[in-house]
Motif scaffolding. Structure first.
Motif: not given
Length: 230
Positions: A118-125, A182-185, A213-223
């Motif tokens: 849901y938040y990927m496109e909002r945050m990954r850029h 912003p690094s993508g990782s 707590h979800i960390i958004i990378g570049d089309n990846r995430y960590i929960s």
């Protein structure tokens, strides 16, 4: 096509006419952008200029690359002034908002993957780190989200008081933190762990659980939840 004006191009090669005949889905990224740009510079048409705009970013993502451009970068191209630069950036922002609005209007908390999507496109850029608190009710429906910080995520800058005032205002019972790298990782840092622990402890005292707590990378995430850190 270079050095030809739009009027000099064959009808079947003009983006406007191609869109009318075959629909916008038939246009290339450069053709779509040329419709927004409308006019080129001396010696080149809007399609030539659109290709140069897409070539400015090192991200190599087609139209998504414009999300990483700034007004000064766009204005460095002959034929792009501040008005066109703002128009181009607004198209990028529209694309992000459309992508998010097409998802469920009321996000149901059923998995970390659904929240991350849901938040990927909002945050990954985003070029800077942002942290958002997302509030859910007893039926696991999204009530509200709130931007907490912009810039480097630091435990000392994230205010539990601000988070839980908002949680109480909206009668939230669950909270999810999200922030981007912003690094993508999306790998969590020591500071990410400290922020999470601090908010978790504060929530326990008020009976409002931090459940992920979800960390958004570049089309990846960590929960944190999926990793057993919460």
């Amino acid at each position: 096509m270079s050095h030809y004006s739009m009027k000099e191009l064959p009808l079947k090669e003009r983006p406007y006419e191609r869109c009318l005949e075959r629909g916008p889905e038939a246009l290339s990224d450069a053709e779509l952008l040329s419709v927004i740009i409308r006019t080129g510079a001396h010696g080149e048409n809007s399609l030539d200029l659109a290709r140069k705009v897409l070539g400015l970013s090192r991200e190599g993502e087609g139209l998504a690359a414009i999300l990483h451009l700034s007004v000064p970068e766009l204005c460095s191209l002959k034929g792009i002034g501040k008005v066109k630069a703002v128009q181009i950036l607004c198209v990028g922002e529209l694309s992000k908002r459309i992508s998010q609005s097409r998802r469920e209007k009321q996000l149901i908390l059923n998995s970390p993957s659904s929240i991350a999507a849901y938040y990927m496109e909002r945050m990954r850029h985003q070029e800077q780190e942002e942290m958002i608190a997302v509030f859910f009710n007893t039926k696991n429906r999204l009530l509200k989200d709130k931007l907490l910080t912009r810039g480097t995520v630091n435990a000392s800058l994230v205010s539990p008081r601000e988070i839980f005032i908002e949680a109480l205002r909206y009668h939230a019972v669950y909270i999810v933190l999200l922030h981007n790298h912003p690094s993508g990782s999306p790998e969590p840092s020591k500071e990410d762990m400290l922020v999470t622990q601090r908010i978790e402890r504060s929530g326990e005292m008020l009976g409002i659980r931090l459940i992920d707590h979800i960390i958004i990378g570049d089309n990846r995430y960590i929960s944190f939840k999926e990793r057993g850190l919460l």
